[in-house]
Design a protein around this motif. Sequence first.
Motif, PDB file in Angstrom:
ATOM      1  N   ALA A 191     -17.996 -15.434 -10.939  1.00  0.00           N
ATOM      2  CA  ALA A 191     -18.044 -14.112 -10.311  1.00  0.00           C
ATOM      3  C   ALA A 191     -19.434 -13.852  -9.753  1.00  0.00           C
ATOM      4  O   ALA A 191     -19.590 -13.289  -8.663  1.00  0.00           O
ATOM      5  CB  ALA A 191     -17.681 -13.038 -11.328  1.00  0.00           C
ATOM      6  N   ARG A 192     -20.467 -14.295 -10.497  1.00  0.00           N
ATOM      7  CA  ARG A 192     -21.839 -14.108 -10.036  1.00  0.00           C
ATOM      8  C   ARG A 192     -22.064 -14.870  -8.719  1.00  0.00           C
ATOM      9  O   ARG A 192     -22.668 -14.356  -7.781  1.00  0.00           O
ATOM     10  CB  ARG A 192     -22.802 -14.617 -11.101  1.00  0.00           C
ATOM     11  N   ASN A 193     -21.527 -16.086  -8.679  1.00  0.00           N
ATOM     12  CA  ASN A 193     -21.680 -16.878  -7.458  1.00  0.00           C
ATOM     13  C   ASN A 193     -20.923 -16.260  -6.302  1.00  0.00           C
ATOM     14  O   ASN A 193     -21.393 -16.252  -5.173  1.00  0.00           O
ATOM     15  CB  ASN A 193     -21.188 -18.305  -7.689  1.00  0.00           C
ATOM     16  N   ARG A 204     -16.376 -18.924  -1.485  1.00  0.00           N
ATOM     17  CA  ARG A 204     -17.470 -18.059  -1.918  1.00  0.00           C
ATOM     18  C   ARG A 204     -17.917 -18.414  -3.330  1.00  0.00           C
ATOM     19  O   ARG A 204     -19.111 -18.363  -3.636  1.00  0.00           O
ATOM     20  CB  ARG A 204     -17.027 -16.593  -1.868  1.00  0.00           C
ATOM     21  N   ILE A 205     -16.958 -18.757  -4.189  1.00  0.00           N
ATOM     22  CA  ILE A 205     -17.320 -19.128  -5.558  1.00  0.00           C
ATOM     23  C   ILE A 205     -18.207 -20.367  -5.537  1.00  0.00           C
ATOM     24  O   ILE A 205     -19.135 -20.509  -6.336  1.00  0.00           O
ATOM     25  CB  ILE A 205     -16.041 -19.354  -6.391  1.00  0.00           C
ATOM     26  N   GLN A 206     -17.948 -21.267  -4.602  1.00  0.00           N
ATOM     27  CA  GLN A 206     -18.761 -22.480  -4.491  1.00  0.00           C
ATOM     28  C   GLN A 206     -19.882 -22.315  -3.473  1.00  0.00           C
ATOM     29  O   GLN A 206     -20.415 -23.306  -2.954  1.00  0.00           O
ATOM     30  CB  GLN A 206     -17.862 -23.666  -4.102  1.00  0.00           C
ATOM     31  N   VAL A 223      -9.485 -17.845 -11.734  1.00  0.00           N
ATOM     32  CA  VAL A 223      -9.357 -18.850 -12.797  1.00  0.00           C
ATOM     33  C   VAL A 223      -9.385 -20.243 -12.192  1.00  0.00           C
ATOM     34  O   VAL A 223     -10.007 -21.159 -12.726  1.00  0.00           O
ATOM     35  CB  VAL A 223      -8.061 -18.612 -13.592  1.00  0.00           C
ATOM     36  N   ARG A 224      -8.728 -20.388 -11.036  1.00  0.00           N
ATOM     37  CA  ARG A 224      -8.710 -21.709 -10.402  1.00  0.00           C
ATOM     38  C   ARG A 224     -10.108 -22.158 -10.003  1.00  0.00           C
ATOM     39  O   ARG A 224     -10.440 -23.328 -10.091  1.00  0.00           O
ATOM     40  CB  ARG A 224      -7.803 -21.675  -9.165  1.00  0.00           C
ATOM     41  N   GLY A 225     -10.915 -21.172  -9.581  1.00  0.00           N
ATOM     42  CA  GLY A 225     -12.261 -21.527  -9.174  1.00  0.00           C
ATOM     43  C   GLY A 225     -13.194 -21.784 -10.339  1.00  0.00           C
ATOM     44  O   GLY A 225     -14.298 -22.261 -10.148  1.00  0.00           O
ATOM     45  N   THR A 226     -12.749 -21.460 -11.554  1.00  0.00           N
ATOM     46  CA  THR A 226     -13.647 -21.557 -12.697  1.00  0.00           C
ATOM     47  C   THR A 226     -13.375 -22.762 -13.583  1.00  0.00           C
ATOM     48  O   THR A 226     -14.308 -23.469 -13.966  1.00  0.00           O
ATOM     49  CB  THR A 226     -13.526 -20.283 -13.559  1.00  0.00           C
TER      50      THR A 226
END
Lengths: 188, 390, 167
Positions: free
Chosen positions: A14-16, B57-59, B313-316
Amino acid sequence: MLGEGIVKGLAETARNFLGSFIEKDRLVTVQYPEERLPVVEAARMFPFLIYDGVDQEEGLRCVACQICEKECPPQCIHIEKSKDKKPDFIGKQQFYPAVFDIDVSVCMSCQICVEVCPFDAIRMDNEFELSTDDRFAGLLWPKEKLAMPNEHYLAIHPTEATEVEARRAEEKAQAEAKKASQPAAVAK
Amino acid sequence: MQPSDQVFVLLKHWLVGRSPAVMQPGVSILLTIVPILLIFPVLFAVTTVLERKGLGRIQNRYGPNRVGPYGILQPLADGLKSLTKEDIVPSSADRTVHFLAPLVLLAVAFLPYAVLPMGRNMVAVNLDSGVLFFFAIGAISELSVFMAGWSSRNKYSLLGAMRAVAQMISYEVPLLLSSIAVIMAAGSLSTVEIVEKQSGFSGIFPHWYVLTPWGFAGFILFMIAATAETNRSPFDLPEGESEIIAGYYIEYSGFKFALFFLGEYLGMFAISGLGITLFLGGWSAPLPFLTWVPSWIWFFGKLLGLIIGFIWVRGTLPRLRMDQLMNFAWKFMLPMALVVVVSAGAWRFLPQGVTRWLVSMVFIAAAYVLLARGVETRNKIAKRTYRFAE
Amino acid sequence: MSAPFIILAAVTLVGACAAMLLRGLVHCALALAVAFAGIGALYLNLGAQFLGLAQLLVYVGAIAVLIVFVVLLTRGGDSDSPPLSPAPRQFTGILVAGAIFAILAWAIFHSFAIHTPGMPAPQATIRQLGAALMESYALPLEVIGLMLTAALIGAVIVAMKEKQGTQ
């Protein structure tokens, strides 16, 4: 505790996610066609032929010795020697290539042609946008398309090019000195 | 009841009333089915963009941003691409089954929407046994996955199908058990009735089952099992791009592949919809002074929220290993779901007040602590023995 | 006989026949799943919601998948086995099938429901079914549950023994 790591991980992502909207320097992607990184000096893509002066035909350094044609690992160079000769930069009579083709789709950018050329006539360009919509004629580059002025070489590979320039100037000076001394010797 | 809440229901009644009497049943059925067939594929398209941009965005990437403003027309490009691609069937494949598998999957993916109440009075069929219908249909999708994997005549796809079926069977148990807790509390199998039971308020708190201790645990279990049922990361072993390339749809190309993709996402939306219906109060508003907002907005808002959760969740999380997957299902999820059922039973029969909150919470917390310890300590790696490889 | 009944019956029969006649074992299993689904739909058509959905859940979702799994694990899926049965066995099969059909037909024709035309079809809601299972039939349910648990544990033990043996 089970699940602790998952919560930590979710917080990190979430931070990223949010950070990528706030801090622009997180996004390292270069938006290619609009933005582009400066090309590295040693970058090489596809060979070109150097000519001196303004006239392409006249100043072409290549003497059609065909060493590059023989050395080329994927055999992408095709040269046909001329019947007549023309003077090179030190005034010596040399052949010139009547036909000089390189196949873009076959070339593997190995730079061996450059290494073997004794006349500093072929060098690697850093132009990499070579795509075309004509896969036959558009990918077989003739002499006219391969020829580039020496200024282009100086612009893209300055370090290397100035070295070459110095060497060539020295050669030329030596040749001229020889020429100057020869008639004197004859006179003696 | 505001007209904005019932706008679609009234529109349908008006249109049915305008058509000739002979055609009225047909028109009514058509007007129920066609919106479902339109809305959810559109939601699929929106979700693919959201997912790709969100993961990007997560990456710390941009994600797709070329087709249309901010890349929102990306699904259009994807759709065109898959339509114009060559449809390849392997020469040794079982042609009939290979062809039928995506169709069965898609048909099965659409059926569950029949019982999901998407707003007040907005349900296609109000079945007495709606939840049971949902799971009965869901069971068929396993068969279609198997059909796809087997008919391709590819080791990877067969492996993928085996993994998928094993995983779906394992996680169906906690999925069903956590729903049983809600069914017990609501005293009904009908999705409409379950939602109506949750639409009241005490003070400012809605009567959603997720706001009870057993309901919260049940919801978490339900969503974990739902992630596994829909083969989404971190439970995407059946697809596992880095292990078995694409699992059971490795031999599908072009539009058949797109159909599989669509089926998978539709399954995800459907199961999220069921989670909303069972635990998050379906179409009911979260706060009493927000009841003026149309009910269907609440349903789709919650659905979007859960979808974003899935993407997050998929991005984590990284992918699980097969033994971790099975251990988690049988050694943690199943006993936990049973405790949730017991706790829901206790909640049902204890008098209202602090006692039942305490009892329910103690049940859940104790079970969680004990089972978590079991899961965490049992990760010794034993020497591997091969039974058939000699 | 209404149109839906005829269609569903046809689907069921075609599925059942295909399950008998097809060559590939996996095809047979899939055809069997079609037949099961057809029967489930027939139940639904008759208004027996719980029964129909349970049929789908258990037979299509579990039994058919189990059969398919067994076929796969025993590598019977792609063997081209010779025609199934020689003539004498076929004859026995027909005999057994005929006998079962005769018994079922006899039972149906002698059941009291068919001879009392005025009687309405019993409408059992799921609530009633649940109440019956939990109240009047609680003991049988518990006994069945116990037996199933025993069978489950037994299966696990059988599976474990083999693993220890080959270590």
